[in-house]
Design a protein around this motif. Structure first.
Motif, PDB file in Angstrom:
ATOM      1  N   ILE A 129      35.761  -1.554 -61.037  1.00 24.55           N
ATOM      2  CA  ILE A 129      34.716  -2.099 -61.918  1.00 24.55           C
ATOM      3  C   ILE A 129      35.021  -3.554 -62.253  1.00 24.55           C
ATOM      4  N   LEU A 130      36.283  -3.848 -62.550  1.00 24.68           N
ATOM      5  CA  LEU A 130      36.656  -5.235 -62.846  1.00 24.68           C
ATOM      6  C   LEU A 130      36.430  -6.154 -61.650  1.00 24.68           C
ATOM      7  N   VAL A 131      36.822  -5.700 -60.486  1.00 22.90           N
ATOM      8  CA  VAL A 131      36.642  -6.523 -59.287  1.00 22.90           C
ATOM      9  C   VAL A 131      35.148  -6.709 -59.006  1.00 22.90           C
ATOM     10  N   ALA A 132      34.372  -5.638 -59.136  1.00 22.70           N
ATOM     11  CA  ALA A 132      32.920  -5.748 -58.942  1.00 22.70           C
ATOM     12  C   ALA A 132      32.325  -6.721 -59.951  1.00 22.70           C
ATOM     13  N   GLY A 133      32.759  -6.638 -61.194  1.00 22.79           N
ATOM     14  CA  GLY A 133      32.272  -7.554 -62.213  1.00 22.79           C
ATOM     15  C   GLY A 133      32.623  -8.999 -61.903  1.00 22.79           C
ATOM     16  N   PHE A 134      33.830  -9.215 -61.409  1.00 23.48           N
ATOM     17  CA  PHE A 134      34.259 -10.558 -61.034  1.00 23.48           C
ATOM     18  C   PHE A 134      33.364 -11.133 -59.944  1.00 23.48           C
ATOM     19  N   PHE A 135      33.106 -10.337 -58.906  1.00 21.49           N
ATOM     20  CA  PHE A 135      32.261 -10.819 -57.821  1.00 21.49           C
ATOM     21  C   PHE A 135      30.805 -10.952 -58.258  1.00 21.49           C
ATOM     22  N   CYS A 136      30.356 -10.116 -59.181  1.00 21.96           N
ATOM     23  CA  CYS A 136      29.009 -10.288 -59.755  1.00 21.96           C
ATOM     24  C   CYS A 136      28.923 -11.619 -60.500  1.00 21.96           C
ATOM     25  N   CYS A 137      29.966 -11.948 -61.244  1.00 18.85           N
ATOM     26  CA  CYS A 137      29.994 -13.243 -61.948  1.00 18.85           C
ATOM     27  C   CYS A 137      29.960 -14.400 -60.960  1.00 18.85           C
ATOM     28  N   MET A 138      30.670 -14.268 -59.859  1.00 20.04           N
ATOM     29  CA  MET A 138      30.644 -15.317 -58.839  1.00 20.04           C
ATOM     30  C   MET A 138      29.249 -15.435 -58.224  1.00 20.04           C
ATOM     31  N   LEU A 139      28.593 -14.286 -58.035  1.00 21.56           N
ATOM     32  CA  LEU A 139      27.228 -14.307 -57.510  1.00 21.56           C
ATOM     33  C   LEU A 139      26.276 -14.995 -58.487  1.00 21.56           C
ATOM     34  N   ILE A 140      26.413 -14.673 -59.750  1.00 25.43           N
ATOM     35  CA  ILE A 140      25.577 -15.321 -60.772  1.00 25.43           C
ATOM     36  C   ILE A 140      25.792 -16.830 -60.735  1.00 25.43           C
ATOM     37  N   ARG A 141      27.024 -17.253 -60.588  1.00 25.90           N
ATOM     38  CA  ARG A 141      27.310 -18.695 -60.524  1.00 25.90           C
ATOM     39  C   ARG A 141      26.694 -19.318 -59.286  1.00 25.90           C
ATOM     40  N   GLU A 142      26.752 -18.621 -58.154  1.00 27.43           N
ATOM     41  CA  GLU A 142      26.130 -19.141 -56.934  1.00 27.43           C
ATOM     42  C   GLU A 142      24.612 -19.250 -57.095  1.00 27.43           C
ATOM     43  N   LEU A 143      24.031 -18.378 -57.913  1.00 30.34           N
ATOM     44  CA  LEU A 143      22.585 -18.376 -58.136  1.00 30.34           C
ATOM     45  C   LEU A 143      22.190 -19.218 -59.338  1.00 30.34           C
ATOM     46  N   ASP A 144      23.035 -20.156 -59.729  1.00 29.59           N
ATOM     47  CA  ASP A 144      22.762 -20.959 -60.923  1.00 29.59           C
ATOM     48  C   ASP A 144      21.427 -21.685 -60.854  1.00 29.59           C
ATOM     49  N   PHE A 145      20.977 -22.044 -59.651  1.00 29.11           N
ATOM     50  CA  PHE A 145      19.691 -22.732 -59.521  1.00 29.11           C
ATOM     51  C   PHE A 145      18.529 -21.858 -60.000  1.00 29.11           C
ATOM     52  N   LEU A 146      18.658 -20.535 -59.861  1.00 27.56           N
ATOM     53  CA  LEU A 146      17.622 -19.638 -60.386  1.00 27.56           C
ATOM     54  C   LEU A 146      17.691 -19.550 -61.908  1.00 27.56           C
ATOM     55  N   PHE A 147      18.898 -19.453 -62.426  1.00 31.55           N
ATOM     56  CA  PHE A 147      19.077 -19.356 -63.875  1.00 31.55           C
ATOM     57  C   PHE A 147      18.717 -20.667 -64.564  1.00 31.55           C
ATOM     58  N   ASP A 148      18.816 -21.777 -63.846  1.00 23.38           N
ATOM     59  CA  ASP A 148      18.428 -23.068 -64.421  1.00 23.38           C
ATOM     60  C   ASP A 148      16.934 -23.128 -64.723  1.00 23.38           C
ATOM     61  N   LYS A 149      16.154 -22.262 -64.091  1.00 26.17           N
ATOM     62  CA  LYS A 149      14.721 -22.205 -64.397  1.00 26.17           C
ATOM     63  C   LYS A 149      14.479 -21.641 -65.799  1.00 26.17           C
ATOM     64  N   ILE A 150      15.428 -20.839 -66.278  1.00 26.37           N
ATOM     65  CA  ILE A 150      15.365 -20.338 -67.656  1.00 26.37           C
ATOM     66  C   ILE A 150      15.794 -21.457 -68.593  1.00 26.37           C
ATOM     67  N   SER A 151      16.995 -21.954 -68.357  1.00 32.11           N
ATOM     68  CA  SER A 151      17.558 -23.061 -69.125  1.00 32.11           C
ATOM     69  C   SER A 151      18.787 -23.538 -68.372  1.00 32.11           C
ATOM     70  N   HIS A 152      19.006 -24.857 -68.377  1.00 35.49           N
ATOM     71  CA  HIS A 152      20.152 -25.392 -67.654  1.00 35.49           C
ATOM     72  C   HIS A 152      21.460 -24.795 -68.200  1.00 35.49           C
ATOM     73  N   GLY A 153      22.254 -24.234 -67.303  1.00 35.19           N
ATOM     74  CA  GLY A 153      23.530 -23.640 -67.694  1.00 35.19           C
ATOM     75  C   GLY A 153      23.431 -22.215 -68.190  1.00 35.19           C
ATOM     76  N   SER A 154      22.239 -21.621 -68.128  1.00 35.74           N
ATOM     77  CA  SER A 154      22.097 -20.252 -68.654  1.00 35.74           C
ATOM     78  C   SER A 154      22.836 -19.214 -67.815  1.00 35.74           C
ATOM     79  N   TRP A 155      23.213 -19.583 -66.582  1.00 30.44           N
ATOM     80  CA  TRP A 155      23.977 -18.655 -65.756  1.00 30.44           C
ATOM     81  C   TRP A 155      25.243 -18.202 -66.489  1.00 30.44           C
TER      82      TRP A 155
END
Length: 178
Positions: free
Chosen positions: A52-78
């Motif tokens: 679960i921890l490793v999956a969470g870590f890689f999910c966090c990395m995925l969220i960071r890679e998708l920062d351009f999508l989260f920036d549509k909400i607010s800059h840095g919201s990832w």
């Protein structure tokens, strides 16, 4: 994997942007790694906390890679989404601390650990240092092309993610003994 960088640079007019083959493949690799650890966490109660921890870590990395999508909400919201995933992963893993420590020890003793470590170092250290603007500006004074820097950085990240996927498969997929 380097063929993807070649396609992005040569056939796609030197574009290594958020919708490039290289970037999309990085995101897919992260999603596959996280999904495999989540799937296998459900199958093994003793290994569940570390997976679960490793999956969470890689999910966090995925969220960071998708920062351009989260920036549509607010800059840095990832950051807030990654923080939530990290918090949920830690709470879920810490429900069984005894299994967490033994699971981590098992993972670190597994032959795939070395490849996972090499992949993480490639992603988190080497590609960041190799992709520093200052380095590339000194290498190409007066004729600095950001595409060259991006190709080097994204190509090394793709290598790291590929190593992590191979390590994940080696760790989670049981070998068939004859």
């Amino acid at each position: 994997m380097m063929g993807l960088v070649f396609v992005d640079v040569v056939w796609m007019s030197d574009e290594l942007h958020e919708a490039s083959f290289t970037e999309i493949t990085q995101e897919l690799l992260l999603a596959v790694i996280a999904a495999l650890f989540i799937y296998h966490a459900r199958k093994s109660p003793e290994q569940r906390p570390i997976r679960i921890l490793v999956a969470g870590f890689f999910c966090c990395m995925l969220i960071r890679e998708l920062d351009f999508l989260f920036d549509k909400i607010s800059h840095g919201s990832w950051f807030w989404f990654a923080l939530a995933v990290a918090g949920v992963s830690m709470i879920a893993a810490l429900r069984h601390p005894r299994f967490l420590v033994s699971g981590l020890a098992d993972f670190m003793r597994h032959p795939a650990w070395g490849m996972m470590t090499a992949g993480m170092l490639t992603i988190l250290v080497f590609s960041r240092l190799f992709g520093m603007n200052e380095l590339w500006q000194h290498l190409m004074p007066g004729d600095y092309h950001r595409t060259v820097k991006n190709m080097a950085e994204e190509g090394s990240e793709l290598l790291g993610y590929t190593l992590c996927l191979f390590a994940t498969l080696g760790y989670l997929m049981p070998s068939k003994k004859k």
